[in-house]
Design a protein around this motif. Structure first.
Motif, PDB file in Angstrom:
ATOM      1  N   ASP A 196       7.024  -0.758  -9.050  1.00 20.24           N
ATOM      2  CA  ASP A 196       7.690  -0.303  -8.553  1.00 20.24           C
ATOM      3  C   ASP A 196       8.557  -0.692  -7.170  1.00 20.24           C
ATOM      4  O   ASP A 196       6.772  -1.361  -6.857  1.00 20.24           O
ATOM      5  CB  ASP A 196       7.843   1.434  -7.902  1.00 20.24           C
ATOM      6  N   PRO A 197       9.440  -1.675  -7.234  1.00 29.34           N
ATOM      7  CA  PRO A 197       9.372  -2.214  -5.565  1.00 29.34           C
ATOM      8  C   PRO A 197       8.584  -1.519  -4.206  1.00 29.34           C
ATOM      9  O   PRO A 197       8.184  -2.205  -3.545  1.00 29.34           O
ATOM     10  CB  PRO A 197      10.993  -2.384  -5.144  1.00 29.34           C
ATOM     11  N   ALA A 198       8.552   0.233  -4.400  1.00 26.19           N
ATOM     12  CA  ALA A 198       8.005   0.456  -3.395  1.00 26.19           C
ATOM     13  C   ALA A 198       6.575   0.218  -3.216  1.00 26.19           C
ATOM     14  O   ALA A 198       5.945   0.471  -2.872  1.00 26.19           O
ATOM     15  CB  ALA A 198       8.290   2.570  -3.585  1.00 26.19           C
ATOM     16  N   ASP A 199       6.309   0.570  -4.350  1.00 24.85           N
ATOM     17  CA  ASP A 199       4.556   0.111  -4.314  1.00 24.85           C
ATOM     18  C   ASP A 199       4.101  -1.231  -4.111  1.00 24.85           C
ATOM     19  O   ASP A 199       3.298  -1.187  -3.331  1.00 24.85           O
ATOM     20  CB  ASP A 199       3.915   1.027  -6.185  1.00 24.85           C
ATOM     21  N   ILE A 200       4.968  -2.018  -4.472  1.00 27.00           N
ATOM     22  CA  ILE A 200       4.769  -3.557  -4.098  1.00 27.00           C
ATOM     23  C   ILE A 200       4.319  -3.503  -2.494  1.00 27.00           C
ATOM     24  O   ILE A 200       3.958  -4.518  -1.504  1.00 27.00           O
ATOM     25  CB  ILE A 200       5.549  -4.218  -4.579  1.00 27.00           C
ATOM     26  N   ALA A 201       6.004  -3.199  -2.088  1.00 26.31           N
ATOM     27  CA  ALA A 201       6.345  -2.457  -0.424  1.00 26.31           C
ATOM     28  C   ALA A 201       4.606  -2.184   0.293  1.00 26.31           C
ATOM     29  O   ALA A 201       4.661  -2.392   1.115  1.00 26.31           O
ATOM     30  CB  ALA A 201       7.321  -2.372  -0.104  1.00 26.31           C
ATOM     31  N   PHE A 202       4.720  -0.932  -0.167  1.00 25.73           N
ATOM     32  CA  PHE A 202       3.173   0.253  -0.125  1.00 25.73           C
ATOM     33  C   PHE A 202       2.257  -0.562   0.292  1.00 25.73           C
ATOM     34  O   PHE A 202       1.449  -1.067   1.013  1.00 25.73           O
ATOM     35  CB  PHE A 202       3.045   1.065  -0.607  1.00 25.73           C
ATOM     36  N   ALA A 203       1.952  -1.902  -0.579  1.00 24.64           N
ATOM     37  CA  ALA A 203       0.217  -2.314  -1.202  1.00 24.64           C
ATOM     38  C   ALA A 203       0.580  -4.258   0.279  1.00 24.64           C
ATOM     39  O   ALA A 203      -0.179  -4.137   0.724  1.00 24.64           O
ATOM     40  CB  ALA A 203       0.103  -3.578  -2.561  1.00 24.64           C
ATOM     41  N   ASP A 204       1.824  -4.300   0.136  1.00 22.77           N
ATOM     42  CA  ASP A 204       2.431  -5.208   1.203  1.00 22.77           C
ATOM     43  C   ASP A 204       2.412  -4.554   2.632  1.00 22.77           C
ATOM     44  O   ASP A 204       1.000  -5.152   3.567  1.00 22.77           O
ATOM     45  CB  ASP A 204       3.719  -5.886   1.518  1.00 22.77           C
ATOM     46  N   SER A 205       2.169  -3.814   3.102  1.00 17.20           N
ATOM     47  CA  SER A 205       2.320  -3.290   4.025  1.00 17.20           C
ATOM     48  C   SER A 205       0.482  -2.538   4.575  1.00 17.20           C
ATOM     49  O   SER A 205       0.026  -2.316   5.991  1.00 17.20           O
ATOM     50  CB  SER A 205       2.823  -2.338   4.525  1.00 17.20           C
ATOM     51  N   ARG A 206       0.124  -1.828   3.368  1.00 21.99           N
ATOM     52  CA  ARG A 206      -1.690  -2.045   4.068  1.00 21.99           C
ATOM     53  C   ARG A 206      -2.483  -2.687   3.888  1.00 21.99           C
ATOM     54  O   ARG A 206      -3.134  -2.491   5.012  1.00 21.99           O
ATOM     55  CB  ARG A 206      -1.790  -0.610   2.515  1.00 21.99           C
ATOM     56  N   ALA A 207      -2.232  -3.539   2.862  1.00 24.88           N
ATOM     57  CA  ALA A 207      -3.119  -4.206   2.796  1.00 24.88           C
ATOM     58  C   ALA A 207      -2.664  -6.319   2.643  1.00 24.88           C
ATOM     59  O   ALA A 207      -3.524  -6.816   3.232  1.00 24.88           O
ATOM     60  CB  ALA A 207      -3.628  -4.503   1.112  1.00 24.88           C
ATOM     61  N   ALA A 208      -2.086  -7.139   1.870  1.00 26.90           N
ATOM     62  CA  ALA A 208      -1.794  -7.533   2.134  1.00 26.90           C
ATOM     63  C   ALA A 208      -0.656  -8.774   3.293  1.00 26.90           C
ATOM     64  O   ALA A 208      -0.878  -9.471   3.757  1.00 26.90           O
ATOM     65  CB  ALA A 208      -0.897  -8.474   0.653  1.00 26.90           C
ATOM     66  N   HIS A 209       0.380  -8.015   3.571  1.00 26.27           N
ATOM     67  CA  HIS A 209       0.746  -8.427   4.598  1.00 26.27           C
ATOM     68  C   HIS A 209       0.939  -9.838   5.024  1.00 26.27           C
ATOM     69  O   HIS A 209       1.793 -10.736   5.926  1.00 26.27           O
ATOM     70  CB  HIS A 209       0.025  -8.868   6.295  1.00 26.27           C
ATOM     71  N   GLY A 210       2.369 -10.311   4.113  1.00 25.67           N
ATOM     72  CA  GLY A 210       3.070 -11.335   3.813  1.00 25.67           C
ATOM     73  C   GLY A 210       1.593 -12.318   3.464  1.00 25.67           C
ATOM     74  O   GLY A 210       2.673 -13.593   3.378  1.00 25.67           O
ATOM     75  N   ASN A 211       0.946 -12.240   3.026  1.00 26.23           N
ATOM     76  CA  ASN A 211      -0.199 -13.069   3.181  1.00 26.23           C
ATOM     77  C   ASN A 211      -0.737 -13.589   1.113  1.00 26.23           C
ATOM     78  O   ASN A 211      -1.730 -12.576   0.859  1.00 26.23           O
ATOM     79  CB  ASN A 211      -1.257 -12.821   3.525  1.00 26.23           C
ATOM     80  N   PHE A 212      -0.604 -14.337   0.988  1.00 25.13           N
ATOM     81  CA  PHE A 212      -0.534 -14.895  -0.388  1.00 25.13           C
ATOM     82  C   PHE A 212      -2.116 -15.039  -0.784  1.00 25.13           C
ATOM     83  O   PHE A 212      -2.776 -14.152  -2.014  1.00 25.13           O
ATOM     84  CB  PHE A 212      -0.353 -16.577  -0.973  1.00 25.13           C
ATOM     85  N   ARG A 213      -3.025 -15.214  -0.124  1.00 22.14           N
ATOM     86  CA  ARG A 213      -4.586 -14.965   0.088  1.00 22.14           C
ATOM     87  C   ARG A 213      -5.063 -13.916  -0.170  1.00 22.14           C
ATOM     88  O   ARG A 213      -5.268 -13.201  -0.827  1.00 22.14           O
ATOM     89  CB  ARG A 213      -5.426 -15.484   1.179  1.00 22.14           C
ATOM     90  N   ASN A 214      -3.962 -12.956   0.874  1.00 19.25           N
ATOM     91  CA  ASN A 214      -4.416 -11.352   0.751  1.00 19.25           C
ATOM     92  C   ASN A 214      -3.597 -10.567  -1.404  1.00 19.25           C
ATOM     93  O   ASN A 214      -4.802  -9.692  -1.301  1.00 19.25           O
ATOM     94  CB  ASN A 214      -4.065 -10.176   1.200  1.00 19.25           C
ATOM     95  N   TRP A 215      -2.939 -11.383  -0.979  1.00 15.76           N
ATOM     96  CA  TRP A 215      -2.273 -10.770  -2.201  1.00 15.76           C
ATOM     97  C   TRP A 215      -3.084 -11.545  -3.504  1.00 15.76           C
ATOM     98  O   TRP A 215      -3.312 -10.627  -4.777  1.00 15.76           O
ATOM     99  CB  TRP A 215      -0.951 -11.683  -2.381  1.00 15.76           C
ATOM    100  N   ALA A 216      -3.264 -11.990  -3.331  1.00 13.09           N
ATOM    101  CA  ALA A 216      -5.142 -12.836  -4.789  1.00 13.09           C
ATOM    102  C   ALA A 216      -5.865 -11.802  -4.689  1.00 13.09           C
ATOM    103  O   ALA A 216      -6.042 -11.812  -5.359  1.00 13.09           O
ATOM    104  CB  ALA A 216      -5.146 -14.824  -4.334  1.00 13.09           C
ATOM    105  N   ARG A 217      -6.289 -11.679  -3.971  1.00  5.48           N
ATOM    106  CA  ARG A 217      -7.383 -10.131  -3.295  1.00  5.48           C
ATOM    107  C   ARG A 217      -6.940  -9.216  -4.054  1.00  5.48           C
ATOM    108  O   ARG A 217      -7.849  -8.675  -4.703  1.00  5.48           O
ATOM    109  CB  ARG A 217      -8.155 -10.496  -1.901  1.00  5.48           C
ATOM    110  N   LEU A 218      -6.225  -8.768  -3.727  1.00  8.64           N
ATOM    111  CA  LEU A 218      -5.701  -7.670  -4.153  1.00  8.64           C
ATOM    112  C   LEU A 218      -5.065  -7.340  -5.116  1.00  8.64           C
ATOM    113  O   LEU A 218      -5.911  -6.771  -6.192  1.00  8.64           O
ATOM    114  CB  LEU A 218      -4.588  -7.151  -3.081  1.00  8.64           C
TER     115      LEU A 218
END
Length: 250
Positions: A196-218
């Motif tokens: 769900d795009p809302a879940d992706i946005a939620f994950a970005d706002s709480r953990a990844a913050h637009g950072n690809f390395r954070n997205w890889a870890r998450l």
């Protein structure tokens, strides 16, 4: 692209996503190499600089000789000489006298066109930067240099007017915007493809913050959570569990 492309985490099935920054890097690196010039790619940790450079350099003309050097502390010109000696794979023992060492390196760099990638360039000081300029300025060398560094790299380079005035292209890597996240993350890994795009946005706002390395870890933690729970797709409960492992408040 293999999971090893993403630094610091083993992430099977991850793909290199063609972001706007990567497209610009491809164009900038291609033009820099063609001109046998120097460029600087800089930005915060985890924004995809090294990934973009490695991806783009693999797409260069076959036979382009690409060598990489990385510095983890502030090197002297002597240290730069030794790193280049090793990177170029020169035979024998390194010369003891600086003048002889310089002649050897310049001769090697004049043999054929070469592209030198200097990673973690924010660690370079004026002496080291000046040495790279000295080699590049020699009319016999056919050298392109790509400096890749953190946020401090731009500042350090700008303090060296003799070198910064010779930089052909500057490129600043920044965080993915929220709209870019929704575009590229579903392409980054299969677990996000039907999220769900809302879940992706939620994950970005709480953990990844637009950072690809954070997205890889998450993504690595979410994969584990889905496998352990048997859930077919990402949901907020799995995300909150992954956040807890990352030390991120849900």
């Amino acid at each position: 692209m293999t999971a090893a492309t993403y630094q610091y985490v083993d992430l099977p099935d991850a793909s290199v996503v063609t972001t706007r920054a990567l497209l610009r890097a491809r164009e900038n690196i291609t033009d820099t190499v063609a001109a046998r010039a120097m460029m600087c790619i800089h930005g915060g940790a985890g924004f995809g600089k090294t990934l973009a450079v490695n991806t783009c350099l693999r797409e260069l003309e076959p036979g382009e000789d690409v060598r990489r050097v990385t510095f983890r502390a502030r090197p002297t010109a002597r240290a730069v000489r030794y790193e280049l000696f090793a990177a170029l794979g020169l035979p024998g023992a390194p010369p003891r006298r600086p003048s002889e060492f310089d002649r050897l390196l310049k001769a090697a760099l004049a043999e054929k066109p070469r592209t030198l990638v200097v990673d973690e360039a924010q660690w370079l000081n004026g002496e080291a930067f000046e040495y790279f300029r000295y080699l590049w300025d020699d009319p016999a060398t056919r050298l392109a240099i790509v400096f890749v560094g953190g946020e401090g790299c731009h500042t350090v380079l700008r303090r060296e007017p003799m070198l910064s005035s010779r930089i052909f292209i500057w490129q600043h890597f920044t965080r993915l915007t929220p709209s870019e996240v929704l575009e590229v993350v579903p392409l980054f890994h299969p677990i996000w493809a039907d999220a769900d795009p809302a879940d992706i946005a939620f994950a970005d706002s709480r953990a990844a913050h637009g950072n690809f390395r954070n997205w890889a870890r998450l993504t690595a933690h979410v994969r584990i959570g889905l496998a352990r729970t048997g859930r077919p797709r990402v949901d907020t409960e799995v995300l909150r569990w992954a956040f807890s492992r990352l030390g991120t408040a849900a």
